[in-house]
Design an enzyme around this catalytic site. Structure first.
Site: not given
Ligand code: NHR
Ligand code: GAR
Length: 221
Positions: A20-21, A73, A98, A100, A115, A117, A144, A151-153
């Site tokens: 949560g930083s 989900r 974290m 999707i 978000n 990233h 970013s 579309e993820l990220d």
């Molecule tokens: N969902 C959608 N549809 N689109 C995005 O752009 C999203 C999203 C959900 C989260 C954050 C993203 C990041 O900043 C985010 C963007 C989780 C994963 C992932 O692989 C990937 C990208 C992001 C967040 N999650 C796994 C899952 O099965 C679990 C991974 C884990 O728990 O460590 O959901 O990077």
């Molecule tokens: C941050 O670096 C953020 O960009 C990244 O996790 C860290 C969270 O830090 N996010 C992801 O990787 C999302 N998939 P925080 O909890 O201290 O803000």
């Protein structure tokens, strides 16, 4: 049309999974009067996220919606939508969240979910971005801010900050330097949104009515 004329103070719901930083940086910017908004609720999908304590300390309500307690989900996202919409937020902020999302959720919050990233998108979508950036031997890495779409990220980019990669970097040292930049650029983008300056329409980001380039704006420190 400015948001401020519609609502007195924009309401924000923040979603976290960990430290949560980035949430802290947002809470600080609001406390300092840099951003005129209120955080109505902080939601975590994990009960032990350290960020929940940061919110509680600041007097912000918290709620855990544990993904492990849902059979799909779709069911998890339905509950999230229910909990978020109860607060009627103008903006939903992902801060190290974290899980999707299904398209049902991302479509519901189209144009009002941001978000941060930890990479220079479109490079290194998904997880373990710092490790992958080092493996790829890029000279520049960074963070970013983007609007969230199905579309993820891959949603439209608002703002990026470049961080040079050093020869001696490990994933941990690189992540720490990128995180400093995250704490600078995320509150800036959130401020723009709350002021009604930042908009998404037809998958095009505009700032003060002007379309942004595909890579978003580049933050200069
Ligand atoms: N969902 C959608 N549809 N689109 C995005 O752009 C999203 C999203 C959900 C989260 C954050 C993203 C990041 O900043 C985010 C963007 C989780 C994963 C992932 O692989 C990937 C990208 C992001 C967040 N999650 C796994 C899952 O099965 C679990 C991974 C884990 O728990 O460590 O959901 O990077
Ligand atoms: C941050 O670096 C953020 O960009 C990244 O996790 C860290 C969270 O830090 N996010 C992801 O990787 C999302 N998939 P925080 O909890 O201290 O803000």
């Amino acid at each position: 049309m400015h948001q401020q004329t519609l609502h007195q103070v924009p309401r924000i719901v923040v979603l976290i999974s960990g430290g949560g930083s980035n949430l802290q940086a947002l809470m600080d910017a609001i406390a300092q009067g840099v951003i005129d908004a209120t955080i109505e609720l902080v939601i975590s999908n994990t009960p032990d996220a350290k960020g929940l304590l940061r919110a509680s300390k600041a007097g912000i309500p918290t709620q855990v919606v544990n993904h492990l307690e849902y059979s799909s989900r779709e069911a998890f996202d339905r509950e999230l939508i229910h909990v978020i919409d109860d607060k009627q937020p103008e903006l939903v902020v992902l801060a190290g969240f974290m899980r999707i999302f299904t398209p049902q959720l991302t479509d519901h919050y189209h144009g009002r979910m941001l978000n941060i990233h930890p990479s220079l998108l479109p490079l290194f979508k998904g997880t373990n971005t710092h490790e992958r950036a080092l493996e790829a031997e890029v000279d520049q890495h960074g963070a970013s801010v983007h609007f969230v779409t199905s579309e993820l990220d891959g949603g439209p980019i608002v703002l990026q900050s470049l961080v040079p990669v050093l020869g001696e970097d490990s994933p941990a040292t690189l992540a720490a330097r990128v995180l400093v930049h995250e704490h600078i650029i995320y509150p800036i983008a959130i401020k723009w949104f709350c002021e009604g300056r930042l908009n998404l329409s037809h998958d095009q980001v505009t700032m003060d009515g002007q379309p942004l380039p595909a890579q978003g704006l580049a933050f200069q420190s």
